[in-house]
Design an enzyme around this catalytic site. Structure first.
Site, PDB file in Angstrom:
ATOM      1  N   CYS A 113       0.820  -1.227   0.000  1.00 40.10           N
ATOM      2  CA  CYS A 113       0.000   0.000   0.000  1.00 40.10           C
ATOM      3  C   CYS A 113       0.850   1.271   0.000  1.00 40.10           C
ATOM      4  O   CYS A 113       0.349   2.348  -0.300  1.00 40.10           O
ATOM      5  CB  CYS A 113      -0.949   0.001   1.189  1.00 40.10           C
ATOM      6  SG  CYS A 113      -1.976  -1.461   1.273  1.00 40.10           S
ATOM      7  N   HIS A 255      -3.286   6.986   3.212  1.00 42.84           N
ATOM      8  CA  HIS A 255      -3.657   5.698   2.610  1.00 42.84           C
ATOM      9  C   HIS A 255      -5.076   5.361   3.067  1.00 42.84           C
ATOM     10  O   HIS A 255      -5.396   5.440   4.257  1.00 42.84           O
ATOM     11  CB  HIS A 255      -2.661   4.622   3.049  1.00 42.84           C
ATOM     12  CG  HIS A 255      -3.109   3.226   2.717  1.00 42.84           C
ATOM     13  ND1 HIS A 255      -3.623   2.894   1.476  1.00 42.84           N
ATOM     14  CD2 HIS A 255      -3.142   2.088   3.465  1.00 42.84           C
ATOM     15  CE1 HIS A 255      -3.938   1.612   1.478  1.00 42.84           C
ATOM     16  NE2 HIS A 255      -3.664   1.101   2.669  1.00 42.84           N
ATOM     17  N   ASN A 285     -10.204  -0.615   0.441  1.00 46.00           N
ATOM     18  CA  ASN A 285      -8.749  -0.491   0.405  1.00 46.00           C
ATOM     19  C   ASN A 285      -8.251  -1.048  -0.933  1.00 46.00           C
ATOM     20  O   ASN A 285      -8.379  -2.240  -1.196  1.00 46.00           O
ATOM     21  CB  ASN A 285      -8.166  -1.272   1.590  1.00 46.00           C
ATOM     22  CG  ASN A 285      -6.660  -1.171   1.674  1.00 46.00           C
ATOM     23  OD1 ASN A 285      -5.997  -0.749   0.733  1.00 46.00           O
ATOM     24  ND2 ASN A 285      -6.110  -1.572   2.807  1.00 46.00           N
TER      25      ASN A 285
HETATM   26  O1  UT7 Z   1      -3.497  -1.687   3.846  1.00 45.07           O
HETATM   27  C1  UT7 Z   1      -3.466  -2.367   5.064  1.00 45.07           C
HETATM   28  C2  UT7 Z   1      -4.527  -3.396   5.110  1.00 45.07           C
HETATM   29  N1  UT7 Z   1      -5.033  -3.768   6.378  1.00 45.07           N
HETATM   30  C3  UT7 Z   1      -5.718  -2.967   7.204  1.00 45.07           C
HETATM   31  O2  UT7 Z   1      -5.865  -1.793   6.996  1.00 45.07           O
HETATM   32  C4  UT7 Z   1      -6.360  -3.610   8.394  1.00 45.07           C
HETATM   33  C5  UT7 Z   1      -6.277  -2.769   9.621  1.00 45.07           C
HETATM   34  N2  UT7 Z   1      -7.203  -3.294  10.633  1.00 45.07           N
HETATM   35  C6  UT7 Z   1      -8.515  -2.966  10.619  1.00 45.07           C
HETATM   36  O3  UT7 Z   1      -8.979  -2.190   9.796  1.00 45.07           O
HETATM   37  C7  UT7 Z   1      -9.363  -3.572  11.699  1.00 45.07           C
HETATM   38  O4  UT7 Z   1      -8.550  -4.250  12.616  1.00 45.07           O
HETATM   39  C8  UT7 Z   1     -10.444  -4.528  11.126  1.00 45.07           C
HETATM   40  C9  UT7 Z   1     -11.494  -3.742  10.368  1.00 45.07           C
HETATM   41  C10 UT7 Z   1      -9.821  -5.575  10.206  1.00 45.07           C
HETATM   42  C11 UT7 Z   1     -11.151  -5.254  12.270  1.00 45.07           C
HETATM   43  O5  UT7 Z   1     -11.710  -4.313  13.173  1.00 45.07           O
HETATM   44  P1  UT7 Z   1     -11.449  -4.438  14.737  1.00 45.07           P
HETATM   45  O6  UT7 Z   1     -12.198  -3.371  15.391  1.00 45.07           O
HETATM   46  O7  UT7 Z   1      -9.962  -4.484  14.948  1.00 45.07           O
HETATM   47  O8  UT7 Z   1     -12.145  -5.815  15.075  1.00 45.07           O
HETATM   48  P2  UT7 Z   1     -11.520  -7.141  15.714  1.00 45.07           P
HETATM   49  O9  UT7 Z   1     -10.598  -7.816  14.758  1.00 45.07           O
HETATM   50  O10 UT7 Z   1     -10.995  -6.846  17.070  1.00 45.07           O
HETATM   51  O11 UT7 Z   1     -12.820  -8.022  15.848  1.00 45.07           O
HETATM   52  C12 UT7 Z   1     -13.924  -7.651  16.686  1.00 45.07           C
HETATM   53  C13 UT7 Z   1     -15.027  -8.684  16.496  1.00 45.07           C
HETATM   54  C14 UT7 Z   1     -14.517 -10.109  16.597  1.00 45.07           C
HETATM   55  O12 UT7 Z   1     -15.532 -10.890  17.234  1.00 45.07           O
HETATM   56  P3  UT7 Z   1     -15.401 -11.241  18.806  1.00 45.07           P
HETATM   57  O13 UT7 Z   1     -14.114 -12.013  18.928  1.00 45.07           O
HETATM   58  O14 UT7 Z   1     -15.364  -9.920  19.505  1.00 45.07           O
HETATM   59  O15 UT7 Z   1     -16.643 -12.039  19.044  1.00 45.07           O
HETATM   60  C15 UT7 Z   1     -14.422 -10.539  15.151  1.00 45.07           C
HETATM   61  O16 UT7 Z   1     -14.551 -11.933  14.969  1.00 45.07           O
HETATM   62  O17 UT7 Z   1     -15.592  -8.545  15.179  1.00 45.07           O
HETATM   63  C16 UT7 Z   1     -15.592  -9.823  14.534  1.00 45.07           C
HETATM   64  N3  UT7 Z   1     -15.442  -9.586  13.100  1.00 45.07           N
HETATM   65  C17 UT7 Z   1     -16.494  -9.360  12.270  1.00 45.07           C
HETATM   66  N4  UT7 Z   1     -17.808  -9.282  12.502  1.00 45.07           N
HETATM   67  C18 UT7 Z   1     -18.612  -9.013  11.458  1.00 45.07           C
HETATM   68  C19 UT7 Z   1     -14.302  -9.556  12.361  1.00 45.07           C
HETATM   69  N5  UT7 Z   1     -14.605  -9.303  11.081  1.00 45.07           N
HETATM   70  C20 UT7 Z   1     -15.937  -9.189  11.001  1.00 45.07           C
HETATM   71  C21 UT7 Z   1     -16.837  -8.926   9.948  1.00 45.07           C
HETATM   72  N6  UT7 Z   1     -18.159  -8.849  10.223  1.00 45.07           N
HETATM   73  N7  UT7 Z   1     -16.427  -8.740   8.675  1.00 45.07           N
END
Ligand code: UT7
Length: 328
Positions: A113, A255, A285
């Protein structure tokens, strides 16, 4: 010593759209979760047979038109991508052919990225030394092929797009130039975001394909924390290097990974969120394409104006990062 101006910008989003509601039918997710956690509403997908260089060609044509130069006048093509047409040769060469360029250098650049910003920085060095006058820098991706549509943590994030800048030698005394760029990498964080298959570690094989090694794997939380840290650090370095105050910056172009990441960077500087160019809702993204597409969108809708100071800050797999300060 010469300086580099942004002569013209262009972008292209494929017609096919994958909305959050479409994704609800594929994985256990919902529109509200995706919008609240990422700001994304839809992403674009290349049509079957539409290649990364096809997307790049359309964006490049628009950038050349805006710069009012022909492909014949280009001295080099730098193509940032992690999802090129083929493993070999460089996608830059396919673009070179489509544009009908002279026998100029054309190469791909892999900084995920951060790739477009790395490319702009390299172009700036070639122009500063007087070696070249006009360089096409492209960021283009067809990422949907590398998504596991069973993995809700990654498939909701990424989309396809292309963006391009023509950068040119500025006239003596022109103040609308790239002021500085600052590039970084932290290889110790490389494992946070990977496509493990297809290289020398896990060579192409049926087993590897069946194991899903060609899909993007990500430790989202860790990426998130490091993204805010490195983007803020790099932006700070660009401001300090040029003795420019954040109040003098007209637009922050980060980004486009996630609205929360972009807003956290703005908060770090107490920078107004309505002066952050954020089009992640529209395209998700798109890795190396996010910065040129966001920038070009804001140029074309009249937000970014000539003479304004623009701060670009990025991060990507690697973990690469960088910033660039320019007067447009
Ligand atoms: O160019 C670089 C590319 N990568 C990035 O930019 C990623 C950077 N990270 C992020 O944007 C965030 O970490 C995410 C959007 C990927 C995830 O958001 P988060 O607030 O960090 O959520 P989390 O991973 O802590 O997950 C919270 C909950 C989990 O459930 P439990 O364990 O609390 O029950 C996940 O399993 O959300 C759940 N979850 C979802 N729920 C619905 C994870 N993905 C999803 C989804 N839909 N798509």
């Amino acid at each position: 010593m010469f300086h580099t101006r942004i002569a013209g910008t262009g972008s292209y989003l494929p017609e096919r759209v994958l909305s959050n509601f479409d994704l609800e039918k594929l994985v256990d997710t919902n529109d509200q979760w995706i919008r609240e956690r990422t700001g994304i509403e839809r992403r674009h997908m290349a049509a079957p047979g539409e290649s990364t260089s096809d997307l790049a060609f359309k964006a490049s044509q628009r950038a050349l038109e805006a710069a009012k130069i022909s492909a014949n006048e280009l001295d080099m093509i730098i193509f940032a991508t992690i999802s090129g047409d083929q493993m070999m040769p460089a996608t830059a060469c396919y673009l070179h052919d489509k544009l009908g360029c002279k026998q100029i250098p054309a190469f791909d650049l892999a900084a995920a990225c951060s790739g477009f910003l790395y490319g702009l920085s390299i172009a700036d060095q070639f122009i500063r030394t007087g070696m070249y006058k006009n360089i096409l820098v492209v960021g283009a991706e067809v990422l949907h092929n590398f998504m596991d549509y069973k993995d809700r943590e990654t498939c909701i994030l990424f989309g396809d797009a292309a963006g391009a800048f023509v950068v040119s030698r500025a006239e003596v005394g022109d103040k609308n130039v790239i002021m500085s760029s600052h590039l970084k990498a932290e290889g110790s964080l490389a494992e946070l975001l990977v496509v493990p298959g297809g290289g020398s570690v896990k060579p192409p094989s049926l087993d590897s394909l069946n194991a899903g090694d060609m899909f993007v794997k990500m430790k989202g939380r860790e990426i998130y924390k490091n993204a805010v840290r490195v983007m803020s650090q790099c932006a700070q370095e660009a401001l300090e290097h040029n003795k420019v105050k954040i109040e003098d910056v007209a637009w922050l172009v980060p980004h486009q990974a996630n609205t929360r990441i972009m807003e956290a960077v703005a908060d770090h500087f107490d920078f107004p969120k309505d002066r952050v160019i954020n089009i992640v809702a529209e395209m998700g993204n798109t890795s190396s394409a996010t910065v040129p597409v966001a920038f070009d969108t804001a140029v074309r809708d009249g937000r970014i104006q000539r003479g304004q100071i623009i701060l670009i800050t990025v991060f990507g797999a690697g973990l690469t990062s960088g910033s660039l300060l320019l007067r447009y």
